[in-house]
Write a protein that holds these residues in place. Sequence first.
Motif, PDB file in Angstrom:
ATOM      1  N   THR A  72       0.804  -1.302   0.062  1.00 25.37           N
ATOM      2  CA  THR A  72       0.015   0.042  -0.153  1.00 25.37           C
ATOM      3  C   THR A  72       0.863   1.339   0.135  1.00 25.37           C
ATOM      4  O   THR A  72       0.500   2.388  -0.218  1.00 25.37           O
ATOM      5  N   GLU A  73       1.954   1.417   0.357  1.00 22.42           N
ATOM      6  CA  GLU A  73       3.145   2.365   0.476  1.00 22.42           C
ATOM      7  C   GLU A  73       4.215   2.070  -0.041  1.00 22.42           C
ATOM      8  O   GLU A  73       4.916   0.981   0.509  1.00 22.42           O
ATOM      9  N   SER A  75       7.902   4.254   0.034  1.00 22.43           N
ATOM     10  CA  SER A  75       8.761   5.347   0.362  1.00 22.43           C
ATOM     11  C   SER A  75       9.891   5.196   0.224  1.00 22.43           C
ATOM     12  O   SER A  75      10.570   4.565   1.266  1.00 22.43           O
ATOM     13  N   LYS A  97       0.152   5.243  -1.630  1.00 24.47           N
ATOM     14  CA  LYS A  97       1.272   6.122  -1.288  1.00 24.47           C
ATOM     15  C   LYS A  97       2.487   5.905  -2.172  1.00 24.47           C
ATOM     16  O   LYS A  97       2.976   4.830  -2.022  1.00 24.47           O
TER      17      LYS A  97
END
Length: 1022
Positions: A72-73, A75, A97
């Motif tokens: 889901t992310e 980074s 994200k």
Amino acid sequence: MATRFLLFLSLILLPYTCKATDQSLNEDLLGLIVFKADLLDPQSKLSSWNEDDEEPCSWAGVNCNPQTRRVTELSLDGFGLSGKIDRGLLQLQSLRKLSLSLNNFSGSLNPDLTRLEGLHTIDLSDNVLSGPIPSNFFSQCRSLRNHFSGGIPATVGNCSTLASLNLSSNWISGNLPAELWSLNGLRVLDLSRNLLFGEIPSGINRLFNLRTMNLKNNLLSGRLPVDIGGCSLLRSLDLGGNYLSGGLPETMQRFTMCNYLSLESNNFSGQVPVWLGDMKNLQTVDLSNNRFSGQVPDSIGILQFLKRLNFSSNSLTGSLPESMANCRGLAEVDFSRNSLTGSLPPWLFEAGMKKILLSGNNLNGAITVSTAAEETLEVLDLSANMFSGVIPVGIGGLLSLQILNLSENLLTSSIPVEIFGRLKLLEVVDLSSNHLNGSIPQEIEAAVSLKDLKLERNSLTGEIPIQIGNCFGLTSLILSQNNLSGPIPLTLAKLTSLQILDLSHNGLTGKLPKLLSELPHLLSLNISHNLLSGEIPSGGLFNSIPSSSLSDNPDLCGSAVNRSCGIVLPKPIVLNPNSSSSISSPNSVLSPANLRHKKIILSISALIAIGAAVFITIGVITITLLNLRIRAVASSSAAALNISEGGYFSGSPATDPNSGSLVMFTGDDPEFSTGAHAILNKDCEVGRGGFGTVYKTILRDGRPVAIKKLAVSSLVKSRKDFEREIKKIGKTKHQNLVGLEGYYWTQSLQLLIYEFVSGESLSRHLHESSEVNCFSWQERFDIILGVARSLAYLHRHDIIHYNLKSCNVFIDAGSGEPKVADYGLAKLLPMLDRYVLSSKIQSALGYMAPEFACQEVKITEKCDVYGFGVLALEVITGRKPVEYMEDDVVVLCDVVRGALDEGRVAECLDGRLAGKFPVEEALPVVRLGLICTSQVPSNRPEMSEVVKILELIRCPQDGGVRSGIHECWLMITTQGKPHWDEPSTKASTIRMQDQIVFEQRFTEEQNSLRDMVVDVVGSEFD
């Protein structure tokens, strides 16, 4: 490539080879592996990404949904990654994200990213992405509220709920789309540091929720839209670094909540509006570098919260308004470079300010200082005005003062001792170009933080105080053009940080302290026009100091002034037989007592004469022994070289412990047509350098070679280390490098065998050739490009030159190609001691990067980039990197940079070309040279990037302005300043942009210039 192909094949075949229950997990894992395969990861941040894992949820930078285990992310901020944003990310169907900021991702955005319907946060800021954002990128952005990077399509208007739009620090070009103003929910708009041009469209008043607008460092032009006042909730407005013009719209007075206003570096004109006082919440106002005229309005005094005010570099007149005394919170005020008149207002020192900058005006009268500023004032610059009278003693009470500049005024009397005696934090003192007299205060020893002291062009007298040696942090000491006398104090040798020392045009006497030669960072020394005597010391800067820096000292001697220092013997005492005494009788001369006295005197004379004879005899014997020693060393060297009966230079027998071996990388028969005793003969010498002497000899097959006898034998590494480094250098083969063909080693003698280049050095071509025989522009460009290619080749093979200069570049007489010599030799030292190194290559003064003077900074390839930049400017201008005048030192980089700032670069180009050069090539090369000589190593490009830029400059322009990135490059190559009153098309507006905007943009960019220029080459000419 095979691994990557299999990964892609796995993605294609995935639906047919996996079970339905595991398919989604494998899609995420393989998608990330494909994404990683297209990246460079120099810091190994993605080492945990293992394709053998069952899922990627434990990988660095990856977060998953705890129930579905889908990614889901992602980074990866600041991971130092580079490459393109690969389509492997399209497999992350649950991604919400994506944050990849502070990396080096390049290329354009993949339009298929819009297929990730759950994606609501994207941060791609601080990369080097290029090209426009795909038109459908904003089609599903109802909840998209963060940062983007790329272009600005009209579809941005679809994001009706967008609250923050940050596209800063990219290559976004074109006009501002009017659709931006339909984002009435927008609170933050940051489009700074891009290439946006044209006018700001009207309709901006629809952004009635806008709190922050930042459009600085673009190419925007024209007037501000009248309806800008509709953004009445603005708290911060920054339009600096553009080409905006005209007066300020009156509607801006509605910005009653605004606390930050910056319009610096534009073309705004007219008077500073009185209604500025209506913006009562202003804390920072910056209107510098514009064309504002008239007086400073009294309404400034209404701004009770004002902290920083900058009106510098305008055309303001009149005096500073007394109403500004009401601005009790004012900390910084800058009115430099205007035409202000009147006296210094007392309120300047009563408001508790930290910085007062008023240089370059017409202010006059006496300087008065209030005690109210004792604890706060850090910078006081009143230079280049017409202040008169004495330097007030009250300055000594400004205990927080760090910078004091009162130069270029009409100040008289002496220097108050309080300035140095009490101000412990003082770092810079510039009192030059006044009428000061008296001596330099001995209290200067208390100025322990002092770094820069300039007292030149005054009438100071007395001796240089020995206490100045306690100012251990001094880097620059300029006392020239005064009336100082006495000796140069020995304590100057304690100033180990000193870089510039100028004592010229005084009345100094005595000898030069030898300890000055040991100052490790001294780059410039000028003692000309004094009364100094004795022998000039050797070592350090004295080995390469120009005669102009020593001139007009009649009693100085040494090789630097071409005046020998004779041996001074004591004079024998001789009795004068004609002398008489007024108290003796005529007969007393022949008295027994006088005869005994005469014998004693004659005995002393005889003893001295005998001593002189013994001294001469010892000297003759010493010289004879030295000659015998030299012959013995030569014999041992010849023995070490093992001359065979046939007179050839061959390998040495292994039984001789002092023998060496001759190794040729080419595998040829290592035999020379002359004996070893002739190889290093003075008649065969062709040059000398910092690392040794070069001789020419002939191989048995008739091929000439150059032999360098290293002069650093006592510092050379062990044989193992020596051979490892030399073999590494021997593997380098490039048409622009002087090839290393072999070497010879013993503990006391090391020889390097190079190909022989039948041509003169670049230095001799540039500085000793006539106008008829000088290089053409085409030849100069080819030389610069050839040297750049050779350095790029060396850097690819982890070899740093360290010693690049024009006398180490040779022009092949046959091909005309430049060939770089002496590369990589510094690695032969036991360690890269920059002090030892600098003493070996002092002739490279002017080419050496600033970090050579810093003990804690690692020397890298960027040192070569600096030297290349200097060399490029030297080739273009025909001038030496450093020129020593009678009373000044002229640094080529500074001269060219100043000419560029003033728009007269053409004057710097070599006059022998007489205009026979293409301006569209010459000016970009000049700018490239200046960029390479940036003081900050990280701001210099890589040599591989320099080569690409040079090839881009030479690229034909196809007779017109290209679109996109090529337009940006044309902006760099244009001349002149824009005439904004003339109508212009989009393309011609771009061509008219001034290069100064680009330089400001380059220095302020968070991304370094090298990333930008690689992007230019990659996107348009790859």
